[in-house]
Design an enzyme around this catalytic site. Structure first.
Site, PDB file in Angstrom:
ATOM      1  CB  SER A   1      29.118   1.653 -36.783  1.00 30.52           C
ATOM      2  OG  SER A   1      28.127   1.608 -35.803  1.00 30.52           O
TER       3      SER A   1
ATOM      4  CG  ASP B   1      35.751  15.510 -31.650  1.00 33.13           C
ATOM      5  OD1 ASP B   1      36.189  15.985 -32.709  1.00 33.13           O
ATOM      6  OD2 ASP B   1      34.597  15.045 -31.542  1.00 33.13           O
TER       7      ASP B   1
ATOM      8  CE  LYS C   1      24.560   1.457 -39.581  1.00 33.66           C
ATOM      9  NZ  LYS C   1      24.319   1.825 -38.165  1.00 33.66           N
TER      10      LYS C   1
END
Length: 686
Positions: free
Chosen positions: A466, A477, A491
């Protein structure tokens, strides 16, 4: 709609009469309550249906196809291991497989209640039969070659008749007895313990409530939509709020009922259960005992027990002790239970808080260098402010870089994941959230300040989920940090919790609540964290493949997809060639590391046994396995002591905890981090 379809006939209710010396049942089957739908349940069913079909991310259509899935899931929840219901019971229920949608829409659940009643009666029969096998004067033999108990019958067919069920239960009772014998009990004690266990199960069956059946029906519906969607009964709804507010004095674990088992869904960071170091998510608690030492009471078997009753047994006043019999997730239900002792306490805020320390290798090429490590157990409110202070402390210690340790971090506050990311970038998008209807919201860091611009490594494992995945994905990224470890949980969904009561209801009692998925998280590169999680740049050994763990294991999990990438600029000092080199060098070190040699061996054994669905009922074989495991653990400790220049021991109990509590994953991550720092320096000098 027909009623009474699943009622057992008089012949089926006959139970094998126990021998004179067998343990007698403490209840008669006539004491089972006749469960019927309560007056409020049609209203609750209507409201649950409304929430799930109108507001769920996937907006499911209630039709015959979904009805068949609900029917299948309902049977699975009633008898997940096919140890109670007969093939004829299941065949009779098939007539109504396409009517569960109609039942939910109308609120008339009589057929589902009839099937639940049948399962109660079949369970009662089984435990009475189990008691009939216990005879103090006729000990069971555990010397038959090749005798097995099949603990995983997911792929098996339903038993065709009572004789077939009896054969299954003869092995089940023998398995229970053998586990007690391996724990040191003699036959009379085994008979007494199992007699109490099975009679306790009968007692629970006679105390069944209408809400028990209703909760299973609603959750068969919920889980047929998506794994994070659920109905919470009034008692479980109250417990949900207590867990959110950390009001309970207990062991600091979030528990969930999964078929007949009580499963540890997560551990509260810094809580009593977490501090033992012996429990993990997905472990199954099968028995609870109060007290330790001279005050220890007998274990109470909790398989099949209602979750609220289990929680009542586990929670208790601060300072008191509880013992849990636990089946480790890595072993499955066929393993030998271990006993974990826990002292109950309140979960203190300081125990849940992020912590920092400095690691200084004592030998090797990085001897004397300093690496800062920040452990973040959860994304709690005010986390970012705490981490800023920890960064200041590490800067004062003149560390060369920082490792952010997110292992076993199950997530928490989304705003903290965003603000934590902001400490390491000037500004920009952090995560995208889509409601599934085309509306995408991009959450950003906007302060224009980088609080720490030094080398950064993020350590993750398969329990990182999460909010942890949001932070790790953003760092990856942006190419701001190197991600090291295992593939994360996967998740990538957002849940909403809603109570079912309305202001002007005439019901005096609470109606419970629902939790359902309303959105999905997406990385700034456009890919979802759902299912795939975050794949590390530098991979460390994992006990499971990513496809065998986490969200990807769940039935009906929302699929992975991608949306349009956000606009962001990446950092320049992380490229694919460097990552490939770091991976290669790390794996070369792992091959030479004796601690990872143990891990590789354990992984190989675990994967070789993953398809195993049985356990031996031969005492000599099981004792031999236990002795070999114990000897191997001792050998590993003595090898470690030898490497440290210390004397060997005859028992693990003679070793200090600091010798046992090695962390090869962190040690290797620090080696990777120093190599990463050296590569960055070299690139900057060029």
């Amino acid at each position: 709609m027909k009623s009474g379809m699943f009622k057992l006939n008089a012949l089926a209710l006959l139970v094998l009469a126990p021998s004179a010396l067998a343990i007698p049942p403490t209840h008669e089957i006539s004491e089972l309550p006749q469960l019927e739908q309560e007056s409020q349940h049609d209203t609750v069913s209507e409201r649950v249906l409304s929430y799930f079909t109108r507001y769920h991310f996937s907006q499911p259509e209630l039709n015959d196809q979904l009805s068949e899935q609900i029917h299948e899931r309902y049977l699975e929840m009633l008898d997940f291991n096919k140890m109670f219901l007969l093939k004829s019971d299941v065949a009779a229920s098939e007539e109504y497989a396409r009517l569960f949608d109609d039942m939910l829409e109308s609120g008339e659940l009589e057929v589902a209640y009839d099937l639940y009643q049948t399962s109660l009666e079949r369970r009662f029969q089984r435990y009475v039969y189990a008691l009939s096998l216990l005879d103090e004067e006729k000990p069971m033999s555990f010397d038959e070659e090749g005798e097995k108990y099949y603990y995983d019958r997911e792929e098996a067919d339903w038993a065709k008749d009572e004789e077939a069920l009896n054969a299954l239960w003869q092995q089940r009772v023998k398995y229970d007895a053998l586990n007690l014998k391996l724990a040191g009990k003699e036959w009379p004690d085994i008979v007494e313990t199992l007699g109490k266990r099975y009679n306790s199960a009968l007692n629970r069956l006679t105390n069944s409530k209408s809400e028990d059946a209703f909760q299973v029906i609603m959750n068969a519906f919920a889980r047929s939509i998506e794994p994070h969607t659920s109905y919470l009964s009034p008692a479980n709804s109250e417990r949900f709020q207590q867990n959110m507010n950390l009001e309970l004095e207990g062991i600091g674990a979030v528990l969930q009922s999964e078929y007949d088992y009580t499963v540890i869904r997560s551990l509260v960071p810094g809580g009593p259960a977490d501090k033992t170091g012996e429990l993990s998510p997905e472990d199954k608690i099968i028995a609870v005992g109060q007290g330790v030492g001279d005050d220890a009471e007998e274990f109470v078997d909790i398989i099949g027990m209602r979750l609220d009753d289990v929680v009542d047994m586990i929670k208790g006043p601060k300072g008191s002790s509880v013992r849990l019999q636990v089946l480790e997730a890595s072993q499955g239900v066929g393993g030998t239970p271990k006993v974990v002792e826990i002292v109950r306490d309140k979960v203190k805020l300081e125990d849940r808080a992020a912590k920092a320390h400095v690691e200084v290798p004592e030998d090797g090429p990085n001897k004397g260098r300093k690496m800062g490590v920040i452990e973040i157990p959860g994304f709690y409110n005010n986390l970012t402010a705490d981490v800023k202070k920890l960064i200041d402390d590490l800067k004062a210690d003149e560390v060369e870089g920082i490792v952010v340790d997110l292992r076993s971090n199950g997530g928490g506050a989304l705003n903290e994941a965003i603000s934590l990311t902001g400490l390491f970038i000037d500004e920009g998008p952090v995560v995208q959230v889509s409601d599934g209807r085309g509306h995408v919201e991009v959450s950003k860091d906007r302060d224009g300040v980088t609080y720490y611009d030094g080398p950064l490594v993020v350590l993750v494992d398969r329990y990182s989920a999460s909010a942890s995945e949001i932070f790790a994905a953003a760092m990856q990224d942006y190419k701001r940090a190197l991600i090291v470890g295992e593939n994360t949980f996967g998740k990538g969904t957002v849940q909403q919790h809603r109570g079912l009561n309305r202001r002007f209801d005439f019901f005096s009692e609470p109606l419970g609540s629902v939790q359902y998925t309303i959105a999905k998280f997406y990385r700034i590169d456009g890919g979802s964290t759902q299912l795939k999680g975050v794949a590390p740049d530098v991979t460390l050994p994992s006990y499971v493949e990513s496809s065998e763990w986490g969200e990807s294991r769940e039935d009906n999990a929302l699929r992975w997809d991608q949306i349009k990438p956000a606009q962001y600029d990446t950092f320049s000092y992380l490229d694919s060639a460097e990552i490939q080199s770091l991976n290669s060098n790390a794996h070369q070190r792992l091959e030479k590391d004796p601690e990872f040699a143990y891990i590789f061996k354990d992984i190989e054994e675990l994967r070789n046994n993953m398809e195993k669905t049985w356990v031996s009922l031969n005492l000599e074989e099981r004792e031999s396995e236990q002795a070999a495991d114990k000897e191997e653990r001792l050998q590993r400790v003595n090898d470690r002591l030898k490497r440290l220049g210390m004397e060997p021991v005859e028992s693990i109990d003679d070793v200090d905890d600091e010798v046992l509590e090695v962390d090869p994953y962190l040690n290797e991550t620090i080696s990777v981090a120093f190599e990463f720092i050296d590569d960055v320096k070299l690139a900057q000098n060029d």
